[in-house]
Motif scaffolding. Structure first.
Motif, PDB file in Angstrom:
ATOM      1  N   THR A 229      37.920  40.242  42.456  1.00 34.05           N
ATOM      2  CA  THR A 229      37.847  40.991  43.717  1.00 34.05           C
ATOM      3  C   THR A 229      37.380  42.414  43.456  1.00 34.05           C
ATOM      4  N   ALA A 230      37.064  43.114  44.527  1.00 33.90           N
ATOM      5  CA  ALA A 230      36.640  44.512  44.429  1.00 33.90           C
ATOM      6  C   ALA A 230      37.770  45.407  43.925  1.00 33.90           C
ATOM      7  N   LYS A 231      38.995  44.960  44.037  1.00 38.05           N
ATOM      8  CA  LYS A 231      40.134  45.730  43.540  1.00 38.05           C
ATOM      9  C   LYS A 231      40.445  45.420  42.079  1.00 38.05           C
ATOM     10  N   GLY A 232      39.635  44.568  41.473  1.00 39.82           N
ATOM     11  CA  GLY A 232      39.829  44.253  40.064  1.00 39.82           C
ATOM     12  C   GLY A 232      40.838  43.161  39.796  1.00 39.82           C
ATOM     13  N   GLU A 233      41.163  42.396  40.800  1.00 44.31           N
ATOM     14  CA  GLU A 233      42.075  41.274  40.607  1.00 44.31           C
ATOM     15  C   GLU A 233      41.264  40.062  40.154  1.00 44.31           C
TER      16      GLU A 233
ATOM     17  N   PRO B 190      42.474  32.612  40.035  1.00 43.62           N
ATOM     18  CA  PRO B 190      41.934  31.287  39.724  1.00 43.62           C
ATOM     19  C   PRO B 190      41.256  30.610  40.924  1.00 43.62           C
ATOM     20  N   ILE B 191      41.644  31.028  42.130  1.00 42.54           N
ATOM     21  CA  ILE B 191      41.013  30.505  43.350  1.00 42.54           C
ATOM     22  C   ILE B 191      40.855  31.657  44.335  1.00 42.54           C
ATOM     23  N   PRO B 192      39.825  31.585  45.198  1.00 37.99           N
ATOM     24  CA  PRO B 192      39.698  32.646  46.201  1.00 37.99           C
ATOM     25  C   PRO B 192      40.834  32.528  47.223  1.00 37.99           C
ATOM     26  N   ALA B 193      41.546  33.607  47.438  1.00 33.93           N
ATOM     27  CA  ALA B 193      42.715  33.570  48.321  1.00 33.93           C
ATOM     28  C   ALA B 193      42.357  33.813  49.781  1.00 33.93           C
ATOM     29  N   ASP B 194      41.198  34.408  50.028  1.00 29.78           N
ATOM     30  CA  ASP B 194      40.856  34.823  51.386  1.00 29.78           C
ATOM     31  C   ASP B 194      39.341  34.702  51.556  1.00 29.78           C
ATOM     32  N   GLU B 195      38.927  34.004  52.574  1.00 32.76           N
ATOM     33  CA  GLU B 195      37.489  33.825  52.797  1.00 32.76           C
ATOM     34  C   GLU B 195      36.813  35.098  53.289  1.00 32.76           C
ATOM     35  N   GLN B 196      37.575  36.071  53.751  1.00 31.01           N
ATOM     36  CA  GLN B 196      37.012  37.327  54.238  1.00 31.01           C
ATOM     37  C   GLN B 196      36.709  38.310  53.110  1.00 31.01           C
ATOM     38  N   THR B 197      37.253  38.064  51.936  1.00 34.32           N
ATOM     39  CA  THR B 197      37.080  38.949  50.792  1.00 34.32           C
ATOM     40  C   THR B 197      35.870  38.517  49.979  1.00 34.32           C
TER      41      THR B 197
ATOM     42  N   TYR C 244      34.032  37.979  46.587  1.00 32.35           N
ATOM     43  CA  TYR C 244      34.409  37.714  45.207  1.00 32.35           C
ATOM     44  C   TYR C 244      33.166  37.586  44.346  1.00 32.35           C
ATOM     45  N   PHE C 245      33.324  37.907  43.086  1.00 29.27           N
ATOM     46  CA  PHE C 245      32.328  37.555  42.087  1.00 29.27           C
ATOM     47  C   PHE C 245      32.918  36.383  41.319  1.00 29.27           C
ATOM     48  N   GLU C 246      32.262  35.235  41.405  1.00 34.24           N
ATOM     49  CA  GLU C 246      32.750  34.061  40.690  1.00 34.24           C
ATOM     50  C   GLU C 246      32.187  34.085  39.274  1.00 34.24           C
ATOM     51  N   ILE C 247      33.069  33.851  38.309  1.00 38.60           N
ATOM     52  CA  ILE C 247      32.655  33.834  36.908  1.00 38.60           C
ATOM     53  C   ILE C 247      33.191  32.580  36.231  1.00 38.60           C
ATOM     54  N   LEU C 248      32.580  32.233  35.120  1.00 36.73           N
ATOM     55  CA  LEU C 248      33.076  31.185  34.233  1.00 36.73           C
ATOM     56  C   LEU C 248      33.416  31.878  32.925  1.00 36.73           C
TER      57      LEU C 248
ATOM     58  N   LYS D  61      38.106  36.418  29.573  1.00 34.40           N
ATOM     59  CA  LYS D  61      38.950  36.893  30.675  1.00 34.40           C
ATOM     60  C   LYS D  61      39.768  38.096  30.209  1.00 34.40           C
ATOM     61  N   LYS D  62      40.300  38.041  28.995  1.00 25.52           N
ATOM     62  CA  LYS D  62      41.071  39.164  28.449  1.00 25.52           C
ATOM     63  C   LYS D  62      40.192  40.408  28.305  1.00 25.52           C
ATOM     64  N   GLN D  63      38.950  40.242  27.866  1.00 27.65           N
ATOM     65  CA  GLN D  63      38.027  41.374  27.757  1.00 27.65           C
ATOM     66  C   GLN D  63      37.784  41.997  29.127  1.00 27.65           C
ATOM     67  N   LEU D  64      37.570  41.161  30.120  1.00 21.97           N
ATOM     68  CA  LEU D  64      37.344  41.640  31.483  1.00 21.97           C
ATOM     69  C   LEU D  64      38.577  42.376  32.000  1.00 21.97           C
ATOM     70  N   GLU D  65      39.752  41.829  31.747  1.00 25.39           N
ATOM     71  CA  GLU D  65      40.987  42.496  32.160  1.00 25.39           C
ATOM     72  C   GLU D  65      41.115  43.864  31.487  1.00 25.39           C
ATOM     73  N   HIS D  66      40.706  43.957  30.241  1.00 29.99           N
ATOM     74  CA  HIS D  66      40.776  45.225  29.519  1.00 29.99           C
ATOM     75  C   HIS D  66      39.848  46.277  30.150  1.00 29.99           C
ATOM     76  N   ILE D  67      38.637  45.877  30.497  1.00 33.08           N
ATOM     77  CA  ILE D  67      37.697  46.804  31.142  1.00 33.08           C
ATOM     78  C   ILE D  67      38.281  47.308  32.461  1.00 33.08           C
ATOM     79  N   ILE D  68      38.831  46.391  33.245  1.00 24.82           N
ATOM     80  CA  ILE D  68      39.424  46.762  34.535  1.00 24.82           C
ATOM     81  C   ILE D  68      40.615  47.690  34.310  1.00 24.82           C
ATOM     82  N   TYR D  69      41.429  47.403  33.311  1.00 22.61           N
ATOM     83  CA  TYR D  69      42.566  48.273  32.989  1.00 22.61           C
ATOM     84  C   TYR D  69      42.079  49.677  32.629  1.00 22.61           C
ATOM     85  N   GLU D  70      41.033  49.769  31.807  1.00 27.76           N
ATOM     86  CA  GLU D  70      40.479  51.061  31.407  1.00 27.76           C
ATOM     87  C   GLU D  70      39.968  51.844  32.621  1.00 27.76           C
TER      88      GLU D  70
END
Length: 120
Positions: A10-14, A17-24, A26-30, A36-45
């Motif tokens: 999401t735009a908030k960095g969440e 595993p599934i899109p929670a809201d059709e109005q939001t 999302y960037f879907e990734i594989l 995923k841990k690397q991505l979480e680290h970037i968002i944390y930074e």
């Protein structure tokens, strides 16, 4: 080869595993577990840097010093570039198209590298 799973960022960095809201949007990734841990680290930074900037407004010595502001802008741009680059690399075809249409990667790359060179 590590197994990859679908995640929605999401735009908030969440990262979900599934899109929670059709109005939001999302960037879907594989991504694998490590990706995923690397991505979480970037968002944390990014979030940590944002909090540091907020703290800096209470320190006039840093807040009104352009060198600190320039450094923070460079760090923000670099982290944003890394985030979007990683989303693009891991993204589905739709995610890649969305990021290409935003034309954000060239602009963030230029901003982050120009600013960082000035600050050094």
């Amino acid at each position: 080869m590590e197994q990859k799973e679908s995640f929605f960022v999401t735009a908030k960095g969440e990262i979900q595993p599934i899109p929670a809201d059709e109005q939001t949007h999302y960037f879907e990734i594989l991504a694998s577990y490590d990706e995923k841990k690397q991505l979480e680290h970037i968002i944390y930074e990014m979030k940590a840097n944002s909090k540091q900037e907020w703290l800096d407004i209470w320190s006039p010595k840093k807040h009104f010093n352009e060198a600190y502001a320039e450094h923070d802008r460079g760090k923000d741009s670099k982290l944003s570039y890394e985030l979007f680059r990683f989303l693009y690399l891991l993204g589905t075809e739709k995610t890649k198209r969305d990021i290409e249409e935003m034309n954000v990667l060239p602009e963030l790359y230029e901003q982050s590298h120009d600013t960082i060179e000035k600050v050094k």
